[in-house]
Scaffold this active site. Structure first.
Site, short mmCIF file in Angstrom:
data_model
loop_
_atom_site.label_atom_id
_atom_site.label_comp_id
_atom_site.label_asym_id
_atom_site.label_seq_id
_atom_site.Cartn_x
_atom_site.Cartn_y
_atom_site.Cartn_z
CG ASP A 33 13.44 17.28 -37.84
OD1 ASP A 33 14.34 17.47 -37.00
OD2 ASP A 33 12.49 16.52 -37.61
C1 BGC Z 1 13.65 15.45 -34.48
C2 BGC Z 1 13.23 16.81 -34.01
C3 BGC Z 1 14.23 17.35 -33.02
C4 BGC Z 1 15.58 17.40 -33.71
C5 BGC Z 1 16.68 18.00 -32.85
C6 BGC Z 1 15.08 15.47 -34.99
O1 BGC Z 1 15.56 14.20 -35.27
O2 BGC Z 1 12.77 15.01 -35.49
O3 BGC Z 1 11.94 16.74 -33.44
O4 BGC Z 1 13.83 18.61 -32.56
O5 BGC Z 1 15.95 16.10 -34.08
O6 BGC Z 1 17.05 17.17 -31.84
#
Ligand code: BGC
Length: 740
Positions: free
Chosen positions: A283
Site C-alpha cells: 500500500d
Molecule cells: C490506499 C489504497 C489505494 C492507494 C493508492 C492508499 O492510501 O489505502 O487503497 O489504492 O492509496 O491510491
C-alpha cells in the site's frame, strides 16, 4: 552500442513479430527477458511511483520521475491517466535500455467517467449481475483511457461503521463479501487478461485491515487466527480463485507484524497455501511506514523485511529503489527473492499484451468513442435504483400518492451533486450529476409545486434556516427531507467517533415533523449512521448512500414508485456508537438475552437493547412476500454430502417486486462456539403480483465447515438449524438436520 544492448533490441523487437505469442509461452518470454536484465533493471520493475506531476509543468519532481522512467528504474505508475498522457509517459519508458513497458494503475473504485454507487451501496443491491456490469463499465472506460490496472475491489470485511472505509467494501458479511469480491474481479478483468476493454483487478488490503482497532484508520489489528481465516480471508480467497491479477497489502499489523513485512500472510498463506501466482503491491508508502511502526529501524531494514515477506512492488516508498541492490550485493537478500517478484510482474505485462503493443490500451479513437456512451448512464441508474434500501414505510407513505399538489424539499443534500459521487472520484464530471431536486423536477414537470428550503448545513451549528423550512413544510402535502453526511466524511482517513447525523439535521427534522405533515427522509452517507429520532418518527426512510451520477433520478424513481425498492442492508445499523462492533453473526454467550427484560447479569447493556436499529439483510419493498413449504431433502446428512433445500416464495402484494431471500444456518454445538446465524446463500428474485417461485438452495460441506486453529477447515457431526428469511432478524422458515 554495446553487445547486450544490441542483442536486447533484437530480442525485444522479435517479441512483437506476429505469431510470436503462440510460439513461446509467457514463462519462456519472461525467462529470456530476465536473462538480459541487470540487477538495477530488475529492481526498477519493482518500483511504483505516483505521478500526476509527470505530465504537469516543469518541476524538480517531474525531472526526477522522468529520468527514472527513462533509465528503467520504474515498473509502474499510478495516477497517470488518459490516452494522451499515458502514451507520452509510455514513450519515455520505451527509451530505456530494455524498453519494458510501464503498467498504468489507478483507483477506479466505483466508476471512472460514469460514476456508480459506492461499493457499500452496490453491495446493498445483493445483485451480482448489476455489480458485475458496474465493474465492466468502469473497466471499459478506464481501459480506453490507457489504464491497465485498478486498485479494486477492496474486499475487507468491516464491522465498524466508525471506520471511514466501510464505504469502499461489501459490508460485514463474509459470504456476501466473497460473492461480491469474485463478481467484481470478473467484472474488471473478464475471464482472461488482455482484452482491451478490461483491466487488472487488485484484491485489497491484505489482510484484515477492516478490523482496525476502534475503527481508526491505519490502526493495529488484533484478532484470533480463527477470525482471520473465517471472517476476513474468504473474500480474498474468492478473489484469488477468480484469478485476480494482483493483491495489495495493508497498513495494519497482524500479530504485531505490519502486513507489508508479514511473511505469514503473504508467503505462507497467499503464495504458499493458496499458490497465488499474481503479484503483491504494497500500500502507499507502507514499506517505509514500518519504521514509525517501530518494526524496521530504517529504510534498508524495511526493504529487506518487505521483499522477504513477499511484497513484490513498492508503491511510493522508494525503499526497493534505494536499498535493494545493496541488500542483494551484501548478501542480506538472496537474488531469488528479487527474481521472483520481477517474474510475477513481467508475467502480467506479457499477459496484458504490453510487450506486443505497449500502447494497446492508449487508443484515442476508442477513448473518444467509449467515454460518455449513454448506455452506461442507464446501467449506472439501474445500479443506483437497486442499491437503495427502504428502511421504513409506515402507512404506505411511499410511493408518494398521485394527487399531490405541493411537495416541500428540505435539507442540506436536496441539491447535492458532488456528494453523491462519494470519496473516490477519478474522472467524473461532478457538475453534471443529478440531484434529488432535479430528479423530482423531471417526474413532476409543472403539475406539482416543489418548494425548497435548505434548513441547515450538513455540519452546521446554525438553526436560523429552520423557520423557512417549517413554513415550506406547512404549505406542503408531504415533505421530503434529504439529509446525511458530505462525501468527505467517509473514505480513507475519514474515521469518526460520532456517527450520528451531523450538525443540526435531526433538530431540523424534529421542527419539520412538528408541523404534522408526513415526512419522508432520504439519507445519504458512506456508512451506517445513527439517527434515532428519525428512525422513530419519520413516516418513511430511504437509505440512499452515495449513488453516483444517476442518484437523483434513481431516488426520484423510488419516491414516486417507478422503481420498487429491493436493496437490503449489507451491514448492521447501530442504535448508538457504544454498540460497535455490532454484527448479525455474533456469539450467543453463556448468558444470552432472550427477552427485553433480560438485563441484570445477562450479556446486555443497562442503557440500550443489544440489537441494532436496522439489522443486516433488512430492506422493505412496496409489495409483500410470503415464504412457504420449506423442504429439506434429507434429515440426516453423511459427512461430505450436500443438503438440498427448497421453499416457495410468493409475491402477495399488488406490484411487481424483487425479494432477496436469505439462507442462514446455526451449527448448534461444536468444539468451538459458532455464531447464532451465518449467511450461506441468497437469491434475488423478481415476481409479479400473485406469482410464486420455488427456490432451491444447496448446503455443501464447505458451507458447513468452520476453521479451527492447527486443524484448518473442518466439519463436525452435530445438529444444524436452517433459517430462511427476508432479513437476518426476520426469519420466515426454519428446519433442522443432523450432520454425521
Ligand atoms: C490506499 C489504497 C489505494 C492507494 C493508492 C492508499 O492510501 O489505502 O487503497 O489504492 O492509496 O491510491
Amino acid at each position: 552500442m554495446n553487445r547486450i544492448f544490441s542483442f536486447s533490441l533484437v530480442l525485444v523487437v522479435s517479441f512483437t513479430l506476429p505469431g510470436y505469442a503462440q510460439r513461446k509461452t509467457i514463462d519462456q518470454r519472461v525467462d529470456s527477458l530476465m536473462k538480459l536484465m541487470t540487477l538495477a533493471e530488475k529492481v526498477g520493475q519493482l518500483n511504483q511511483y505516483s505521478g500526476r506531476e509527470v505530465t504537469g509543468p516543469a518541476s524538480d519532481r517531474k525531472n526526477y520521475l522522468l529520468n527514472d522512467i527513462k533509465n528503467g528504474k520504474v515498473g509502474s505508475m499510478l495516477n497517470v491517466k488518459g490516452v494522451k498522457d499515458t502514451r507520452e509517459i509510455q514513450s519515455i519508458a520505451l527509451q530505456s535500455r530494455l524498453k519494458i513497458p510501464l503498467l498504468f494503475s489507478l483507483d477506479v473504485i466505483h466508476g471512472y467517467k460514469t460514476v456508480f454507487p459506492i461499493p457499500l451501496a452496490e453491495s446493498a443491491s445483493w445483485d451480482l449481475d448489476i455489480i458485475k456490469q458496474s465493474a465492466q463499465v468502469a473497466a471499459t472506460e478506464s481501459a480506453a483511457s490507457g489504464i491497465h490496472w485498478t486498485f479494486a475491489p477492496m474486499v475487507d470485511i468491516a464491522r465498524d461503521p466508525r471506520w471511514g472505509r466501510v464505504m469502499e467494501g461489501a459490508g460485514e458479511d463474509t459470504y456476501l463479501g466473497a460473492q461480491i469480491a469474485k463478481t467484481r474481479v470478473l467484472g474488471f478483468q473478464g475471464e482472461q487478461l488482455g482484452a482491451v476493454d478490461r483491466i487488472m483487478a487488485c484484491a485489497k488490503h491484505f489482510a484484515a485491515y477492516g478490523a482496525s482497532m476502534a475503527g481508526r484508520d491505519y490502526n493495529p489489528v488484533d484478532i484470533s487466527e480463527q477470525q482471520l481465516h473465517e471472517i476476513y480471508l474468504p473474500p480474498f480467497k474468492a478473489a484469488a480463485d477468480a484469478g485476480v491479477a494482483t493483491f495489495m497489502n495493508s497498513f495494519n499489523t497482524f500479530n504485531g507484524i505490519p502486513a507489508t513485512g508479514n511473511a505469514y500472510l503473504q508467503r505462507d498463506i497467499l503464495k504458499g497455501q493458496w499458490n497465488y501466482k499474481g503479484f503483491v503491491v504494497s500500500d502507499w508508502g507502507s514499506i517505509k511506514e514500518m519504521t514509525p511502526w517501530g518494526f524496521a529501524k530504517n529504510l534498508n531494514y524495511a526493504a529487506e523485511k518487505a521483499i522477504l515477506a513477499g511484497s513484490d512492488m513498492d508503491m511510493e516508498s522508494e525503499a526497493y529503489k534505494k536499498e535493494l541492490e545493496n541488500l542483494v550485493n551484501n548478501g542480506k537478500v538472496d537474488l531469488k527473492y528479487v527474481d521472483e517478484a520481477v517474474r510475477r510482474i513481467l508475467y502480467k505485462k506479457f499477459e496484458l499484451g504490453l510487450f506486443d503493443n505497449p500502447y494497446k490500451f492508449s487508443d484515442e479513437k476508442r477513448e473518444a468513442k467509449v467515454m460518455n456512451d449513454p448506455k452506461y448512464k442507464d446501467i449506472a441508474k439501474l445500479a443506483a435504483q437497486k442499491s437503495i434500501v427502504l428502511l421504513k414505510n409506515d402507512n404506505a407513505t411511499l410511493p408518494l400518492s398521485k394527487g399531490l399538489k405541493n411537495i416541500a424539499l428540505i435539507g442540506p443534500l436536496v441539491n447535492a451533486k458532488r456528494d453523491q459521487a462519494g470519496s473516490w472520484v477519478v474522472y467524473a464530471d461532478t457538475a453534471n450529476m443529478v440531484s434529488v431536486y432535479e430528479g423530482l423536477q423531471k417526474k413532476y414537470a409543472k403539475n406539482v409545486k416543489l418548494s425548497y428550503a435548505q434548513g441547515t448545513g450538513i455540519d452546521d451549528a446554525l438553526t436560523n434556516g429552520f423557520p423557512e423550512a417549517v413554513n415550506a413544510a406547512k404549505n406542503a402535502d408531504v415533505v421530503v427531507m434529504v439529509l446525511g453526511e458530505s462525501w468527505d466524511m467517509s473514505g480513507e482517513a475519514k474515521s469518526r467517533t460520532d456517527i450520528c447525523l451531523p450538525g443540526q439535521q435531526e433538530a431540523l427534522f424534529k421542527a419539520v415533523k412538528a408541523t404534522g405533515k408526513p415526512v419522508v427522509v432520504v439519507l445519504m452517507a458512506g456508512r451506517p449512521l445513527v439517527f434515532n429520532t428519525i428512525a422513530a418518527q419519520a413516516d418513511a426512510i430511504v437509505y440512499a448512500w452515495f449513488l453516483g451520477d444517476q442518484g437523483g433520478n434513481a431516488i426520484a424513481d423510488v419516491l414516486v414508485g417507478d422503481y420498487n425498492p429491493s436493496g437490503k442492508l449489507p451491514i448492521s445499523f447501530p442504535r448508538n456508537v457504544g454498540q460497535i462492533p455490532i454484527f448479525y453473526n455474533y456469539y450467543n454467550t453463556g448468558r444470552p438475552v432472550t427477552k427485553p427484560s433480560d438485563i441484570r447479569y445477562k450479556s446486555a447493556y443497562i442503557d440500550s437493547p443489544n440489537d441494532p436499529r436496522f439489522a443486516f439483510g433488512h430492506g422493505l419493498s412496496y409489495t409483500t412476500f410470503a415464504y412457504n413449504d420449506l423442504k429439506l431433502d434429507q434429515a440426516t446428512l453423511q459427512k461430505g454430502q450436500s443438503l438440498k433445500l427448497s421453499f416457495k416464495l410468493t409475491n402477495t402484494g399488488k406490484v411487481v417486486g424483487e425479494e432477496v431471500a436469505q439462507l442462514y444456518i446455526h451449527d448448534q454445538f461444536a468444539s468451538i462456539v459458532r455464531p447464532v446465524k451465518e449467511l450461506k446463500d441468497f437469491v434475488k428474485v423478481k415476481l409479479k403480483p400473485g406469482e410464486s417461485k420455488v427456490i432451491n438452495f444447496e448446503l455443501t460441506p464447505e458451507k458447513l465447515a468452520f476453521y479451527q486453529e492447527k486443524i484448518g477447515w473442518t466439519t463436525e457431526p452435530g445438529t444444524f438449524k436452517v433459517m430462511i428469511g427476508t432479513a437476518s432478524n426476520d426469519i420466515k422458515l426454519e428446519g433442522n438436520f443432523e450432520l454425521k
